[in-house]
Motif scaffolding. Sequence first.
Motif, short mmCIF file in Angstrom:
data_model
loop_
_atom_site.label_atom_id
_atom_site.label_comp_id
_atom_site.label_asym_id
_atom_site.label_seq_id
_atom_site.Cartn_x
_atom_site.Cartn_y
_atom_site.Cartn_z
N LEU A 163 1.04 -1.54 0.36
CA LEU A 163 0.16 0.54 -0.21
C LEU A 163 0.84 1.33 -0.01
CD1 LEU A 163 0.18 1.17 3.58
CD2 LEU A 163 -1.50 -1.38 3.14
N GLY A 164 0.23 2.38 -0.17
CA GLY A 164 0.98 4.03 -0.34
C GLY A 164 2.52 4.10 -0.85
N SER A 165 2.99 4.10 0.48
CA SER A 165 4.54 4.01 -0.21
C SER A 165 5.36 2.92 -1.32
CB SER A 165 5.27 5.20 0.12
OG SER A 165 5.70 3.75 1.33
N SER A 166 5.27 2.46 -1.01
CA SER A 166 5.59 1.14 -1.50
C SER A 166 5.32 1.31 -2.66
CB SER A 166 4.91 -0.88 -1.32
OG SER A 166 3.13 -0.46 -1.02
N ARG A 182 6.46 1.83 -8.08
CA ARG A 182 6.85 2.46 -9.82
C ARG A 182 7.46 3.01 -10.27
NH1 ARG A 182 0.59 5.09 -10.07
NH2 ARG A 182 0.67 4.95 -12.70
N ALA A 183 8.26 3.89 -9.35
CA ALA A 183 9.59 4.98 -9.60
C ALA A 183 10.51 3.11 -9.98
CB ALA A 183 9.96 5.51 -8.81
N VAL A 184 10.78 2.97 -9.02
CA VAL A 184 11.52 1.89 -9.64
C VAL A 184 11.11 1.07 -11.51
CG1 VAL A 184 12.32 -0.69 -9.64
CG2 VAL A 184 12.57 1.01 -7.68
N LEU A 185 10.26 0.93 -11.74
CA LEU A 185 9.71 0.76 -13.18
C LEU A 185 9.62 1.45 -13.84
CD1 LEU A 185 7.12 -1.89 -12.09
CD2 LEU A 185 9.13 -2.46 -12.18
N ALA A 186 9.78 2.64 -13.41
CA ALA A 186 9.59 4.27 -14.28
C ALA A 186 11.08 4.45 -14.96
CB ALA A 186 9.23 5.12 -13.84
N ASP A 187 11.49 4.20 -13.61
CA ASP A 187 13.28 4.14 -14.16
C ASP A 187 13.65 3.64 -14.92
OD1 ASP A 187 13.19 6.60 -12.82
OD2 ASP A 187 13.82 6.55 -11.15
N ARG A 227 9.17 -4.82 -20.56
CA ARG A 227 8.10 -5.80 -20.74
C ARG A 227 8.24 -6.71 -20.07
NH1 ARG A 227 7.64 -5.84 -27.10
NH2 ARG A 227 5.08 -6.47 -25.96
N ASP A 228 8.75 -7.14 -19.49
CA ASP A 228 8.79 -8.32 -18.90
C ASP A 228 8.79 -8.09 -17.49
OD1 ASP A 228 11.35 -7.68 -18.58
OD2 ASP A 228 12.15 -10.07 -18.43
N VAL A 229 8.55 -7.13 -17.00
CA VAL A 229 8.60 -6.68 -14.93
C VAL A 229 7.36 -5.16 -15.06
CG1 VAL A 229 9.74 -5.79 -13.34
CG2 VAL A 229 10.87 -6.81 -14.83
N VAL A 230 6.60 -5.75 -14.46
CA VAL A 230 4.99 -5.59 -14.60
C VAL A 230 4.73 -5.39 -12.92
CG1 VAL A 230 4.10 -5.89 -16.67
CG2 VAL A 230 3.20 -7.33 -15.06
N ILE A 231 3.61 -4.89 -12.80
CA ILE A 231 3.53 -3.62 -11.43
C ILE A 231 1.85 -4.80 -11.17
CG2 ILE A 231 2.25 -1.58 -11.72
CD1 ILE A 231 2.76 -0.96 -8.65
N ALA A 232 1.05 -5.09 -9.94
CA ALA A 232 -0.23 -5.35 -10.27
C ALA A 232 -1.05 -4.43 -8.92
CB ALA A 232 -0.39 -7.20 -8.97
#
Length: 130
Positions: free
Chosen positions: A71-74, A79-84, A88-93
């Motif tokens: 939740l929250g900041s996690s 999202r920041a890690v995945l943006a940086d 294509r083979d790493v997604v957030i649920a």
Amino acid sequence: MNVPVGIVLVSHSAELAAGLRLLMRQIGSDSVPVATAAGSGDGGIGTSYDLVLSAVEDADRGRGVLVLPDLGSSVLTARAVLADHPRRDVVIADAPFVEGAVAAVVTAASGADLRTVADSAEGARHVRKL
């Protein structure tokens, strides 16, 4: 041998993530790589960019990685890690932490692809308990 999708648990609490990881290992056997990125890195409550990045690498066996924040900041940190570090083979649920993790590990253990594992985790939001 079919290598399963990896799963990363991102939590504010190392103890919470460790307990959920133990449950997931019991359900999905040891076939599904599950990594945790939990706590602030210095033993406190919080989330760590570096721990998330490292956990994604640890869980990756070549079939993709599902990132499941609590939740929250996690969520923001993941999202920041995945943006940086876009892949294509790493997604957030967008899934409930416990129920989503259980659904994901069961689906990953069956050999499903990343999209199917993510859909399973997110679908856990609608499973009624009573």
